[in-house]
Motif scaffolding. Structure first.
Motif, PDB file in Angstrom:
ATOM      1  N   GLN B 776       0.849  -1.190   0.000  1.00  0.00           N
ATOM      2  CA  GLN B 776       0.000   0.000   0.000  1.00  0.00           C
ATOM      3  C   GLN B 776       0.876   1.228   0.000  1.00  0.00           C
ATOM      4  O   GLN B 776       1.816   1.321   0.757  1.00  0.00           O
ATOM      5  CB  GLN B 776      -0.863   0.026   1.267  1.00  0.00           C
ATOM      6  CG  GLN B 776      -2.152  -0.714   1.153  1.00  0.00           C
ATOM      7  CD  GLN B 776      -2.893  -0.648   2.474  1.00  0.00           C
ATOM      8  OE1 GLN B 776      -2.358  -0.244   3.478  1.00  0.00           O
ATOM      9  NE2 GLN B 776      -4.131  -1.071   2.475  1.00  0.00           N
ATOM     10  N   SER B 777       0.515   2.135  -0.793  1.00  0.00           N
ATOM     11  CA  SER B 777       1.308   3.347  -0.815  1.00  0.00           C
ATOM     12  C   SER B 777       0.782   4.298   0.242  1.00  0.00           C
ATOM     13  O   SER B 777      -0.324   4.153   0.726  1.00  0.00           O
ATOM     14  CB  SER B 777       1.200   4.005  -2.170  1.00  0.00           C
ATOM     15  OG  SER B 777      -0.100   4.513  -2.337  1.00  0.00           O
ATOM     16  N   ILE B 778       1.613   5.238   0.550  1.00  0.00           N
ATOM     17  CA  ILE B 778       1.177   6.275   1.489  1.00  0.00           C
ATOM     18  C   ILE B 778      -0.006   7.005   0.888  1.00  0.00           C
ATOM     19  O   ILE B 778      -0.969   7.339   1.564  1.00  0.00           O
ATOM     20  CB  ILE B 778       2.333   7.261   1.750  1.00  0.00           C
ATOM     21  CG1 ILE B 778       3.410   6.555   2.547  1.00  0.00           C
ATOM     22  CG2 ILE B 778       1.861   8.486   2.497  1.00  0.00           C
ATOM     23  CD1 ILE B 778       4.691   7.304   2.633  1.00  0.00           C
ATOM     24  N   ASP B 779       0.062   7.212  -0.397  1.00  0.00           N
ATOM     25  CA  ASP B 779      -1.040   7.929  -1.033  1.00  0.00           C
ATOM     26  C   ASP B 779      -2.281   7.061  -1.109  1.00  0.00           C
ATOM     27  O   ASP B 779      -3.392   7.573  -1.156  1.00  0.00           O
ATOM     28  CB  ASP B 779      -0.656   8.367  -2.442  1.00  0.00           C
ATOM     29  CG  ASP B 779       0.310   9.527  -2.384  1.00  0.00           C
ATOM     30  OD1 ASP B 779       1.006   9.756  -3.374  1.00  0.00           O
ATOM     31  OD2 ASP B 779       0.372  10.178  -1.343  1.00  0.00           O
ATOM     32  N   TYR B 781      -3.319   5.455   1.144  1.00  0.00           N
ATOM     33  CA  TYR B 781      -4.037   5.811   2.349  1.00  0.00           C
ATOM     34  C   TYR B 781      -4.478   7.266   2.284  1.00  0.00           C
ATOM     35  O   TYR B 781      -5.624   7.602   2.534  1.00  0.00           O
ATOM     36  CB  TYR B 781      -3.160   5.570   3.586  1.00  0.00           C
ATOM     37  CG  TYR B 781      -3.642   6.341   4.769  1.00  0.00           C
ATOM     38  CD1 TYR B 781      -2.935   7.431   5.257  1.00  0.00           C
ATOM     39  CD2 TYR B 781      -4.866   6.030   5.355  1.00  0.00           C
ATOM     40  CE1 TYR B 781      -3.419   8.160   6.313  1.00  0.00           C
ATOM     41  CE2 TYR B 781      -5.353   6.764   6.414  1.00  0.00           C
ATOM     42  CZ  TYR B 781      -4.621   7.830   6.885  1.00  0.00           C
ATOM     43  OH  TYR B 781      -5.094   8.573   7.924  1.00  0.00           O
ATOM     44  N   ALA B 782      -3.514   8.124   1.956  1.00  0.00           N
ATOM     45  CA  ALA B 782      -3.801   9.565   2.011  1.00  0.00           C
ATOM     46  C   ALA B 782      -4.883   9.952   1.025  1.00  0.00           C
ATOM     47  O   ALA B 782      -5.627  10.908   1.241  1.00  0.00           O
ATOM     48  CB  ALA B 782      -2.531  10.362   1.749  1.00  0.00           C
ATOM     49  N   ASP B 783      -4.948   9.257  -0.103  1.00  0.00           N
ATOM     50  CA  ASP B 783      -5.931   9.628  -1.120  1.00  0.00           C
ATOM     51  C   ASP B 783      -7.254   8.912  -0.928  1.00  0.00           C
ATOM     52  O   ASP B 783      -8.150   9.086  -1.740  1.00  0.00           O
ATOM     53  CB  ASP B 783      -5.382   9.308  -2.527  1.00  0.00           C
ATOM     54  CG  ASP B 783      -4.289  10.302  -2.902  1.00  0.00           C
ATOM     55  OD1 ASP B 783      -3.614  10.082  -3.912  1.00  0.00           O
ATOM     56  OD2 ASP B 783      -4.112  11.285  -2.155  1.00  0.00           O
ATOM     57  N   SER B 787      -9.937   9.756   4.339  1.00  0.00           N
ATOM     58  CA  SER B 787      -8.858  10.648   4.752  1.00  0.00           C
ATOM     59  C   SER B 787      -9.012  12.024   4.141  1.00  0.00           C
ATOM     60  O   SER B 787      -8.838  13.057   4.806  1.00  0.00           O
ATOM     61  CB  SER B 787      -7.524  10.031   4.332  1.00  0.00           C
ATOM     62  OG  SER B 787      -6.490  10.944   4.526  1.00  0.00           O
TER      63      SER B 787
END
Lengths: 582, 819
Positions: B776-779, B781-783, B787
Motif C-alpha cells: 500500500q502506498s502512502i497515497d 491511504y492519504a488519497d 482521509s
C-alpha cells in the motif's frame, strides 16, 4: 525556461509541468535556448530530470555550483519517496538524474554567461538556501530579473539577497509573504529554544522533521550555540550520513555563506557540531530526553515517520514542524489538529505529543519584496509564487509606491508587456557644446533637470548620430537652404528713414544689449546675425516701412518672435516707450 | 469496496460547511475529492443493478443536489465555491441531470458563472467549460445545451487569455462538431464555418493573429479544433472533400511562414490527417507541390518541416520519393559540397546562397538532422553524415578549414549528427565501408580531445565511438594481420588509448564518467574480440578504471565500479586484475566503499560488484566470507536501494545454499531436515538480514523481505508446521515489545541464531497481510476518500471555530499581518 519544479500535492501527471504547451512534437531543444535553475528545492528543480530525459532536452541547464552539487541528492530523495507511492511507473531513474546533471553548467555569482550571440545571463546572490541565485537575463537592450526564492534578511549561515540597480524591463519576484512582515527573528528563535528546552527538561523527546539540506543547518547552528551556552548535555541527533554530507557541502561552498561563518571558519568550522551526533535507528528506543532531526520534512515516510510513530503517544514528547507541509501528509494533519492518525496498516494512533509549528522558511516578506523593487528599479513587476488575494494587495502597493505596472497572472495566462525599445544614439560633441552654451545663456539650468536637445538624426551603417544640422548637411554633402520670414510694418515717424533706423537701433540696443546688434552704413540693423531690420521710405513721408526678416531657426528658438500686432506705431515723441517686441 | 455510511455523513457535513465558510487555500484536496466522486459516478453508470450498488446508494444519500442548489442561489461573490460547485455539477450531472434541471440549478449556475465578477476569473471559466463538457456528454443534456446557447460561451472562450480555458474550449468544440455530424449536420456546418473562418480569408492569413477580432477565431485555435475533429476519419474525409481542407492548409503554409506556432499547428493537423488515413494521393501531391514551392521561394525551413511530415506519413514515401528525400538532405549536401540529382539547379543555387547566413545554415541543418533521426533513415545516409561530422569538426578549428566558418551553434549540429549516426550504427547488419567508419572514428576522437566539447557532447561521442568500433572490428580492420593494414589498426588503437587516458584524467567529472562507462560498454559488447581484450589488458585501461574507483566524484566511482563488474565478466581480464591489482585489494577497497562512502550511488555500485564477484565465484572462499559479512552489515545502510541490493544478494545466497524442499526420492523434508538445510543460511547471517529487512521502515525493502520469506515458507512447506501458541512465544522470548509484524527485538536476536525459533516465528507470522500493507502506498491511504474528507473537515472546522471565537486566521506563528 526559468526553473522546472514539481507540485508536491499530486502524485500523477499533474505533479510535473505540462510541456505540451511548449511543443507537442519532439524534443524541447528546438524551442528552448536554455534552462535556469535558481536553487535546489523540489518546487524549483523537481521536474528537471523528467523534462531533460523523458520529454527530451539537450541544451544547457544553468545553475550555481552548490545547486549543481546538491540537486542530485534531493532528486534521489524525491525518487525514493515516489517509489513508495503507486502509479510511479512513469518516473525518472537514477541514471536519468545523472544524465540530466551532465547537461548542467555551473555558473559563479556575477559571472556573465553568454548563452548564445544574443542571450546572456548573470546570477546574483539570493540567500534563502545555500547556492540560491536570482538571474538577470538579457537579450539586446531588454532584460528580465527572475528571483526564484530569496531572502532580504541575513540569517545565521546565509547572507541577504542583493542585486545591481540594473533597471530591468521586468522583475519576476516571488510573493510568498506578500502581505506579512516577519517579526523579530530573535523572538522566533527564543520561542523555539524555549520549547525544546522545556520539553527535554521534562524528560521528553523532541522530533524535528527536516529536509536533508536547507533550513536544517540553520536550526543545527541555533541549537548548537544554545546548548553550548547553557551547557546542556541532552543528546541531539541528526540522520546518519546526511550530517557528513551536509558538512561536506557547506565546507566546500563556504564562500556562499555569510560573512560571520566565513570569518569564523579560520578558527573553527561552524558546521562541525560538538553537540550534534549521528543518529542510529536503535536510539529511538532509548529512554531519556533527546532531540532528533530526521527526514523527510512532512512526516510522509521514512525515518521521521518511524520515529513519530514511536513517540507520538507520550505527552512528554514534542514534534516541531519548521516548514510547510503539503495538504494530506501526516505533518499537515497533525498541524491541523488531527489527534487520531490512521496509518496505512489501518492502525490508528492517538497523538498525545505536543505539536508545534515554527516557521523558519527563508522567504522575503513584504518589506523585503519592496526593498528589492527599490533596489533594482524595474520598469514592470510580475508577482508569482503566492496567493491571489495577497498578491492583489501587494500589487497595489507596488503600483502606488513605485508607479510601475504590476502583473499577477494566473497559471496558464499569457501576459504581453509592451517594452519601449531604447535606441542608442551618439550625440556630436559640437552639438552638445553648442546646446549647453545656448541654454546656459538663457537661464541657469538645474543640473538634474532633463533638457531638450535639437539636432539632425543621421543614420549611417546602422549607427545613429545626432548632430548639428549644418554639420549633418556637410557630411551628407547637401546644400543648405535657409528659410526666412519677412514681415513689413508701417510706422509713422518724421524725418529721414536713416534717422528712424537710428532710433530703432537705439531701442533694440537698450532692450537686447546682450545680443550682438550691428548697424550697417546704409542703416540696416542686424540682431545676432539672424534678424534683419530695414527701414525704408521717403524723407518727407511720415510713413516709414519697416521690413523685419528672421530665419526659421530663430523662430524656433524663440529668439525672435515677431508679432506684427504688437508693433506699436511709434510716436515721434515716445519711441522709447514703444517696444519692438522681439 | 463498499462505501461506508460514515463517509456519506461526513461528505454531507463537508458540503454544508463549504457553503458557510471560505474554502481552504490549498485546493489539491478538493481536486482529489472531486476525482474520487467522478470515479464513483463512472462506476455507478456502468453498473447494471444499481439497487445493490454502494456507489449508487452513496450518490443517492449525499446532498449534492441540495448543495448545488444552494450554491446556484448564492448572491455574494465566492469564486472558489462557485468553481467547486461547477466542477461538482460536472461530476454528478450524468446521474442527476433531471433533478438538477427541474430546479433550474444548472441554469442558475451558468448564469452565476456569466456574471462579470465571476467570469473575470479563469478558474470559473475553466470549471464552467468542464461542466458544459459533461452536460453535453449526457444525451438529455444536449437539448439544454442548445436551448441555453452554451456554444456562444464556448466560442467566447476560444479567445481567452488563459491557455487552460482555450484548450478546454477547443476540446469541447471538437467534441460537439464530431457528435453533431450525424445528428445535426446543419448545426455542425455552422460550427465548422465558424472554425474555418481564418482559413478561408487570405487577408486574415496574411495579416496574422495580431489583427484578429472578436469574431474571427485565431488561426491557431482554429487549427487546434480541427485537429480534434479530424481524428474522426469520416469527418476528416468530409473536410478534405467538401471543404478543400488540404487546399486551405497549403495556403496557410504558403502565407504564414513567419509564424512558427501557426505553422507548427498546421503541420500537426496534416499529421493528424495522415494518421486518420484520410489523405489521398491527390492531396499528397498537392502537399508535395507546396513543399517544393516553399523551397523555390526561399522558405527552406518551412519546406523541410513540411517535407518531414510528408515523409513520416509513410516509409515507402521516403524510399520512393527521391525528390522529397533529396530536399530533406539538401542542407547536408550543400554543406559538404555534394551535388544534387533530383532538384532543380535554381533551387540548389538558392539554397547555397541561403546557407551563407550562419543562423539559417544552423537552423536548416538542425531541421534536416532532426528529420533524419526521427525517420530512422537507412545506412545510405552514413557517408553524408560522416562528411558532415568532419565538416563540423573543422568548423571548431577555423584555421584549418578551407570553408567559410558559417555554422553557428556547431555543437547542436554535432549532437544531432551523432544522434543520427548512433541510430544507424546500432544496426548489426550495417554494411559500412572502412573509410566511412574510420572517418567517424577520427571525428569522435577529435571531439573528445577538444577542450571545447561540452559534457553532454562527450557522452554522446563516447557512445558513438563504442558503436563505430564494433563495425571496425567486424571489418577485421583492427586485426593486425588482415589486408596489410596493420599500421592502421595499430594507429586506431593508439589513438583510442591516448584519447581514453586523457578523458579518464579530465578535470570535468562528466568526461571521466563517460570515459569509464565507455570502457565497460566496450568490453561488454566486444568481449569476443581478442584485439579489444588484449588492448584493454596491455594498455593499462584496467588500471585506469581502477584509479577511477578512488575518484573524488561519486558518480565516477559508481561508474568505475560498474565497469569493473563488466570487466570481471571477461575471464582474461579478471585474471589480469587478479594478478596486477589482486583480488584481496579489490575486495577490500570495494568493501571500504560499502562501509564508508558518503554517497549512495557509489555504495550501490559497490554492492552490485561484490555480489557479482561472489556469484561468479571469482574470489576465493576467504574473500567470499568477507563479502557475506559486508552484506550482513549493509542491511543497516540508510539508503533503500543499497538495502534492496543486499536482499537480492541474499536471495542468491538462499538459492545457492538451500536445497530443494523435496528430497530426491520425492518425499517432503521433515522439520529437522529443514532446520539443517537452513542452518548454513543462518550461520552466514542470512536470517539476520531477512529479519532486519522485514522490520525496515522503507516499504520497498520490507516488501522484498516479505516476499523472500514467503518464498522460503512456501518452498519448504513451512505452512505445515504447527505454530507455537502466543503465550509460548512470550515464554521463549521473554517480556518484550512486539511490533506490528510480530517481530520483537528478542525474536530477532534469537531467531536469527536459532533456526528452529526462526521456523516457528515464520510459520506463525501472517506474511500475506504484511505484503499487502507494504504494497500500500502512502497515497493509497492519504488519497482514500475518508482521509480526504477528514482533512477537509478539519480545515473547515478550524475556520468555523475561529469565526465563532472571532479569531483571525493565521497561517503562521510569530508573523504579523502588516496590512
Amino acid at each position: 525556461m526559468m526553473d522546472c519544479g514539481m507540485h508536491m500535492g499530486y502524485n500523477d501527471e499533474r505533479r510535473f509541468p505540462d510541456f505540451s504547451y511548449i511543443t507537442r512534437n519532439g524534443k524541447l531543444t528546438d524551442h528552448l535556448d536554455c534552462v535556469i535553475i535558481t536553487h535546489f528545492h523540489l518546487d524549483h528543480c523537481g521536474a528537471l530530470p523528467y523534462m531533460s530525459e523523458m520529454v527530451g532536452f539537450d541544451g544547457p541547464i544553468y545553475m550555481t555550483h552548490p545547486t549543481k552539487a546538491i540537486c542530485p541528492i534531493l532528486l534521489e530523495d524525491y525518487r525514493k519517496i515516489t517509489v513508495e507511492r503507486k502509479g510511479e511507473t512513469n518516473f525518472f531513474t537514477s541514471d536519468m538524474i545523472k544524465s540530466c546533471m551532465k547537461k548542467t553548467v555551473a555558473v559563479s555569482l556575477h559571472q556573465t554567461v553568454q548563452v548564445d550571440s544574443e542571450l546572456e545571463i548573470k546570477p546574483y546572490y539570493a540567500g534563502h538556501v545555500l547556492g540560491a541565485a536570482m538571474f538577470h537575463v538579457k537579450v539586446g537592450s531588454q532584460s528580465v530579473i527572475y528571483t526564484g526564492d530569496y531572502n532580504m534578511t541575513p540569517d545565521r549561515h546565509l547572507g541577504a539577497a542583493w542585486v545591481d540597480k540594473c533597471q530591468p524591463d521586468l522583475l519576476i519576484t516571488e510573493s510568498t509573504y506578500a502581505t506579512t512582515i516577519r517579526d523579530s527573528k530573535r523572538c522566533r528563535e527564543r520561542d523555539f529554544l524555549k520549547k525544546v528546552h522545556d520539553s527535554v527538561d521534562k524528560g521528553g523527546k523532541v522530533l524535528i522533521p527536516v529536509f536533508a539540506l536547507g533550513r536544517a543547518q540553520e536550526l543545527c547552528i541555533l541549537l548548537e550555540t544554545y546548548w553550548e551556552r547553557m551547557n546542556l548535555k541532552v543528546p541531539i541527533y541528526f540522520s546518519l550520513g546526511l550530517t557528513e554530507k551536509a558538512n561536506h557541502y557547506y565546507k566546500l561552498f563556504i564562500t556562499w555563506t555569510n560573512q560571520k561563518i566565513k570569518n569564523t571558519f579560520v578558527q573553527r568550522n561552524m558546521f562541525e557540531f560538538k553537540h550534534i551526533k549521528a543518529f542510529e535507528r536503535i536510539y529511538a528506543d532509548n529512554p531519556g530526553p533527546m532531540v532528533v532531526f530526521a527526514t523527510p520534512g512532512m512526516l510522509h515516510g521514512g525515518l521521521s515517520l518511524q520515529i513519530f510513530k514511536k513517540w507520538c503517544t507520550s505527552e512528554n514528547n514534542m514534534v516541531i514542524m519548521p516548514g510547510y507541509c503539503v495538504a494530506g501528509t501526516i505533518g499537515w494533519k497533525i498541524l491541523n489538529g488531527h489527534r487520531k492518525i490512521e496509518f496505512e496498516n489501518r492502525q490508528t494512533v492517538e497523538v498525545k505529543m505536543s505539536v508545534q509549528y515554527m516557521s523558519f522558511s527563508a522567504h522575503a516578506d513584504a518589506k523585503g519584496i519592496m526593498q528589492l523593487v527599490r533596489q533594482c528599479e524595474p520598469r514592470h513587476v510580475m508577482l508569482v509564487h503566492g496567493e491571489e488575494k495577497k498578491m492583489e494587495f501587494l500589487s497595489k502597493k507596488i503600483r502606488d509606491e513605485f508607479g510601475v505596472k504590476c502583473f499577477m497572472p494566473a497559471n496558464g495566462e499569457t501576459v504581453t508587456i509592451p517594452i519601449l525599445h531604447p535606441i542608442p544614439i551618439d550625440v556630436s560633441l559640437n552639438l552638445l557644446k553648442h546646446d549647453t552654451v545656448s541654454q546656459a545663456a538663457q537661464d541657469s539650468p538645474a543640473p538634474k533637470r532633463s533638457k531638450v536637445i535639437h539636432g539632425a538624426l543621421v543614420m549611417r551603417d546602422s549607427a545613429l548620430r545626432l548632430m548639428e544640422p549644418r554639420q549633418a548637411m556637410k557630411e551628407l554633402g547637401l546644400p543648405e537652404h535657409e528659410i526666412r520670414f519677412t514681415s513689413t510694418l508701417t510706422l509713422e515717424d518724421d524725418g529721414q528713414p536713416t534717422k528712424t533706423a537710428d532710433k530703432i537701433y537705439q531701442l533694440i540696443k537698450r532692450h537686447f544689449g546682450r545680443h550682438s546688434i550691428q548697424q550697417s552704413s546704409d542703416g540696416n540693423i542686424s540682431l545676432s546675425e539672424s534678424v534683419l531690420v530695414k527701414v525704408s521710405g521717403v524723407d518727407d513721408d511720415i510713413e516709414k516701412e519697416i521690413l523685419v526678416s528672421w530665419s526659421l531657426q530663430v523662430s524656433l528658438c524663440h529668439l525672435v518672435k515677431l508679432n506684427s500686432m504688437s508693433l506699436v506705431a511709434m510716436s515721434s515723441n515716445n519711441i522709447g516707450s514703444n517696444i519692438l517686441s522681439v | 469496496m463498499p462505501i461506508p455510511d460514515v463517509l456519506t455523513e461526513k461528505v454531507n457535513r463537508l458540503l454544508t460547511l463549504l457553503t458557510c465558510y471560505k474554502l481552504p487555500n490549498d485546493d489539491t484536496l478538493l481536486e482529489k475529492l472531486l476525482n474520487w466522486i467522478d470515479g464513483v459516478v463512472h462506476r455507478t453508470v456502468k453498473c447494471k443493478d444499481r439497487s445493490q450498488d454502494s456507489a449508487w446508494l452513496f450518490l443517492q444519500d449525499i446532498s449534492a443536489v441540495e448543495f448545488l442548489k444552494t450554491c446556484s442561489r448564492m448572491s455574494d461573490s465566492n469564486v472558489e465555491l462557485l468553481t467547486f460547485a461547477l466542477k461538482l455539477c460536472g461530476c454528478v450531472v450524468d446521474v442527476y441531470f433531471t433533478e438538477l434541471e427541474t430546479n433550474h440549478t444548472i441554469s442558475a449556475l451558468l448564469q452565476n458563472a456569466l456574471m462579470p465578477d465571476h467570469w473575470d476569473h479563469p478558474s470559473v471559466r475553466c470549471a464552467l467549460l468542464q461542466m458544459l463538457h459533461s452536460v453535453w456528454q449526457t444525451q438529455t443534456g444536449r437539448c439544454w445545451f442548445s436551448q441555453k446557447d452554451c456554444m456562444t460561451q464556448v466560442k467566447r472562450c476560444i479567445f481567452d487569455s488563459s491557455i487552460f480555458v482555450v484548450n478546454a474550449a477547443i476540446k469541447l468544440m471538437s467534441l460537439c462538431i464530431v457528435d453533431l455530424t450525424n445528428d445535426e449536420p446543419t448545426d455542425m456546418d455552422g460550427l465548422l464555418d465558424f472554425v474555418m473562418q481564418p482559413l478561408h480569408s487570405d487577408t486574415s492569413l496574411s495579416q496574422g493573429d495580431s489583427n484578429v477580432t472578436q469574431t474571427t477565431v485565431p488561426l491557431q485555435q482554429s487549427l487546434a479544433v480541427l485537429q480534434g475533429v479530424c481524428k474522426d476519419r469520416q469527418l476528416a474525409e468530409l473536410l478534405l472533400c467538401e471543404r478543400d481542407l488540404i487546399g486551405c492548409l497549403c495556403k496557410v503554409l504558403l502565407l504564414r511562414t513567419d509564424c512558427a506556432k501557426s505553422y507548427e499547428a498546421t503541420l500537426d493537423l496534416i499529421s493528424v490527417l495522415f494518421t486518420a488515413d484520410a489523405v489521398s494521393e491527390v492531396h499528397r501531391l498537392h502537399l508535395k507541390t507546396t513543399a517544393l514551392s516553399l523551397a523555390e521561394s526561399g522558405h527552406f525551413l518551412a519546406a523541410l518541416q513540411l517535407t518531414r511530415r510528408l515523409l513520416q506519413s509513410s516509409s515507402e514515401t521516403y524510399t520512393s520519393d527521391l525528390g522529397l528525400t533529396e530536399l530533406l538532405q539538401s542542407p547536408l549536401k550543400v554543406t559538404v559540397g555534394e551535388n544534387q540529382q533530383h532538384l532543380t539547379d535554381a533551387l540548389w543555387e538558392h539554397m547555397k546562397r541561403t546557407l551563407v547566413d550562419r543562423r539559417a545554415h544552423t537552423q536548416l541543418l538542425r531541421e534536416s538532422l532532426t528529420a533524419l533521426r526521427d525517420l530512422k533513415v537507412q545506412q545510405d545516409c552514413l557517408p553524408l553524415l560522416a562528411a558532415l561530422l568532419t565538416y563540423t569538426q573543422k568548423e571548431a578549428d577555423p584555421g584549418s578549414s578551407p570553408l567559410v566558418t558559417n555554422v553557428m551553434g556547431c555543437s547542436k549540429v554535432q549532437q544531432l549528427t551523432l544522434d543520427v549516426l548512433c541510430r544507424i550504427l546500432e544496426d548489426d547488419n550495417l554494411e559500412a565501408t572502412t573509410e566511412v567508419t574510420l572517418q567517424i572514428f577520427q571525428c569522435c576522437v577529435t571531439f573528445l580531445n577538444s577542450s571545447l566539447t561540452s559534457a553532454a557532447m562527450c557522452g554522446k561521442t563516447f557512445q558513438c565511438l563504442c558503436l563505430v568500433l564494433r563495425h571496425l572490428s567486424h571489418l577485421s580492420q583492427l586485426h593486425p594481420a588482415v589486408d596489410g593494414r596493420e599500421e592502421e589498426a595499430g594507429g586506431v588503437l593508439d589513438l583510442l588509448h591516448v584519447t581514453l587516458q586523457r578523458s579518464l584524467c579530465d578535470m570535468k567529472w562528466e568526461t571521466r564518467d563517460s570515459a569509464v562507462e565507455f570502457v565497460g560498454s566496450l568490453v561488454s559488447q566486444m568481449s569476443g574480440s581478442d584485439v579489444i581484450v588484449e588492448w584493454v589488458i596491455d594498455r593499462g585501461v584496467v588500471e585506469g578504471v581502477w584509479q577511477c574507483v578512488m575518484d573524488g566524484e561519486s558518480y565516477v566511482r559508481a561508474a568505475a565500479l560498474t565497469s569493473l563488474g563488466l570487466l570481471s565478466e571477461v575471464s582474461r581480464v579478471w585474471e589480469h586484475i587478479s594478478v596486477t591489482i589482486g583480488q584481496n585489494d579489490v575486495v577490500e577497497k570495494v568493501t571500504a566503499i560499502v562501509q564508508n562512502d558518503t554517497e549512495a550511488f557509489a555504495r550501490r555500485a559497490a554492492i552490485d560488484l561484490l555480489a557479482k564477484l561472489w556469484r561468479q565465484d571469482l574470489v576465493d572462499s576467504t574473500r567470499s566470507h568477507d563479502i557475506e559479512k559486508v552484506m550482513r552489515n549493509a542491511i543497516y545502510d540508510f539508503d533503500w536501494e543499497v538495502k534492496l541490493r543486499v536482499l537480492t544478494f541474499w536471495e542468491q545466497v538462499q538459492g545457492a545454499l538451500g536445497p530443494q524442499p523435496v528430497k530426491p526420492d520425492g518425499t517432503k523434508r521433515g522439520h529437522d531436515d529443514i532446520t539443517s538445510v537452513l542452518q548454513p543460511l543462518c550461520d552466514c547471517g542470512g536470517l539476520t538480514v531477512l529479519l532486519e529487512a522485514f522490520d525496515d521502515y522503507d516499504k520497498a525493502v520490507q516488501k522484498k523481505a516479505c516476499v523472500m520469506l514467503r518464498t522460503l515458507k512456501t518452498s519448504y512447506a513451512l505452512n505445515d508446521i504447527e505454530p507455537i501458541p502466543e503465550d509460548a512465544k512470550y515464554t521463549v522470548c521473554g517480556q518484550d515489545s512486539v511490533n506490528e509484524h510480530g517481530v520483537s527485538k528478542t525474536t530477532k536476536k534469537v531467531a536469527s541464531r536459532d533456526v528452529a525459533e526462526f521456523i516457528r516465528w515464520l510459520s506463525s507470522v501472517d506474511l500475506d497481510s504484511v505484503c499487502v500493507r507494504a504494497d500500500q502506498s502512502i497515497d493509497g491511504y492519504a488519497d482514500n476518500p475518508q482521509s480526504l474528507v477528514d482533512d477537509l473537515l478539519t480545515s473547515l472546522e478550524r475556520i468555523e471555530h475561529m469565526t465563532d471565537t472571532d479569531g483571525e486566521e493565521s497561517g503562521e506563528e510569530n508573523v504579523i499581518d502588516c496590512y
